[in-house]
Design a protein around this motif. Sequence first.
Motif, PDB file in Angstrom:
ATOM      1  N   ILE A   1     -59.251  27.971 -10.026  1.00 30.18           N
ATOM      2  CA  ILE A   1     -60.131  28.056  -8.830  1.00 30.18           C
ATOM      3  C   ILE A   1     -61.129  27.251  -8.515  1.00 30.18           C
ATOM      4  N   PHE A   2     -61.964  26.758  -9.990  1.00 33.16           N
ATOM      5  CA  PHE A   2     -62.967  26.035  -9.706  1.00 33.16           C
ATOM      6  C   PHE A   2     -63.640  24.991  -9.246  1.00 33.16           C
TER       7      PHE A   2
ATOM      8  N   LYS B   1     -60.070  23.845  -6.941  1.00 32.45           N
ATOM      9  CA  LYS B   1     -59.641  23.857  -5.988  1.00 32.45           C
ATOM     10  C   LYS B   1     -61.312  24.262  -4.772  1.00 32.45           C
ATOM     11  N   GLN B   2     -62.002  24.885  -5.357  1.00 35.55           N
ATOM     12  CA  GLN B   2     -63.691  25.355  -4.518  1.00 35.55           C
ATOM     13  C   GLN B   2     -64.520  23.829  -4.681  1.00 35.55           C
ATOM     14  N   LEU B   3     -64.534  23.003  -5.656  1.00 36.57           N
ATOM     15  CA  LEU B   3     -64.994  21.380  -5.699  1.00 36.57           C
ATOM     16  C   LEU B   3     -64.720  20.965  -4.354  1.00 36.57           C
ATOM     17  N   GLN B   4     -63.072  21.328  -4.365  1.00 35.91           N
ATOM     18  CA  GLN B   4     -62.451  20.170  -3.482  1.00 35.91           C
ATOM     19  C   GLN B   4     -62.754  20.280  -2.014  1.00 35.91           C
ATOM     20  N   ARG B   5     -63.185  21.520  -1.723  1.00 35.66           N
ATOM     21  CA  ARG B   5     -63.918  22.083  -0.604  1.00 35.66           C
ATOM     22  C   ARG B   5     -65.337  22.250  -0.653  1.00 35.66           C
TER      23      ARG B   5
ATOM     24  N   THR C   1     -68.200  23.206  -2.958  1.00 33.40           N
ATOM     25  CA  THR C   1     -68.577  24.661  -2.893  1.00 33.40           C
ATOM     26  C   THR C   1     -68.192  23.960  -4.871  1.00 33.40           C
ATOM     27  N   ASP C   2     -68.982  24.120  -5.256  1.00 35.43           N
ATOM     28  CA  ASP C   2     -69.646  23.769  -6.223  1.00 35.43           C
ATOM     29  C   ASP C   2     -69.929  25.197  -7.476  1.00 35.43           C
ATOM     30  N   LEU C   3     -68.921  25.955  -8.266  1.00 34.21           N
ATOM     31  CA  LEU C   3     -69.124  27.044  -8.504  1.00 34.21           C
ATOM     32  C   LEU C   3     -70.447  27.016  -9.962  1.00 34.21           C
TER      33      LEU C   3
ATOM     34  N   GLN D   1     -68.916  14.945   0.643  1.00 35.62           N
ATOM     35  CA  GLN D   1     -67.343  15.508   0.328  1.00 35.62           C
ATOM     36  C   GLN D   1     -66.399  15.305   0.857  1.00 35.62           C
TER      37      GLN D   1
ATOM     38  N   ASP E   1     -62.657  13.936  -1.898  1.00 40.55           N
ATOM     39  CA  ASP E   1     -61.611  14.353  -1.481  1.00 40.55           C
ATOM     40  C   ASP E   1     -60.772  13.637  -1.263  1.00 40.55           C
TER      41      ASP E   1
END
Length: 297
Positions: free
Chosen positions: A210-211, A213-217, A219-221, A265, A269
């Motif tokens: 998830i980390f 995938k979210q980073l690629q979108r 969002t840095d969790l 971003q 990507d």
Amino acid sequence: MTSIFDDIRHAFTRGSNAVTQLILINVIVFVSLILVRTISFLTGFSSVYDLITLNLGMPAHILRFLFKPWTIITYFFTHEQFLHIIFNMLNLYWFGQLIREYLGNKKLVSLYMLGGLAGGLLYLLFYNLIPYFEHRAAFSIMIGASASVLAIIVAAATLLPDYTFNLILLGPVRIKYIAAFLVVLSISGAVGDNAGGNIAHLGGAVIGFIFIKQLQRGTDLGKPIHAVNDFFQGLFSGRPRMKATFNRTNATGAAAAGTASRPNQSEIDLILDKISASGYESLTKEEKQKLFRASQK
């Protein structure tokens, strides 16, 4: 002996390699426990060692955990068995170096912490909500960095699925297959003697996927982890906070220049996709510089 302590001190005060720092913390805790165990048993006070490990390991029973909430962090820096820490630290070194190289130190630390936290939470949920595990909760305690390490392994495999490691007897193997094997191994062990540990592994694996995938979108969790880490670094460094002032006539131009120097971003990507397809060496010098600047954010 003095030089060893100097090396450790420099790793934290001057070094910028989060892989080394995480490994050192785990090793220091491990060696300290060995010393405490040896001394306490030789002096007849073995209860001292037992008390320490009980307050470092994470209990499965929710009521016991509520009295020791810090254990959701201390458990993933604690090992008792030599092979356990060796296996975890080797994987942390191999896969952690990949994450550090492509995403930077901060995101590596975030993955380690979030993987451990996710593993601990899943462990609690299973042992307190699923009847099959409830009878074990009263006496189960978990230690080990495996959930954190598997988060880093799965994150590396999600980011760079076709990156290869040369394994003894097997030769070159893509890391996506290594990650898949470890996940399947954890699933198969979720009903065995080390059920709690394997459940925690899966929590780490999920957060690793998830980390990235979210980073690629975009969002840095890991932002909350960064904030806490920066707070404590500032607290213990003793350095006063710096206050910047700007000349109004140059503020607009400086802001524009700063913005231009940071890749957005979508650029990152595209670079990550190129790495996945052709490897890091296929990047141009400019692309490598952009990736490096992004890792420092």
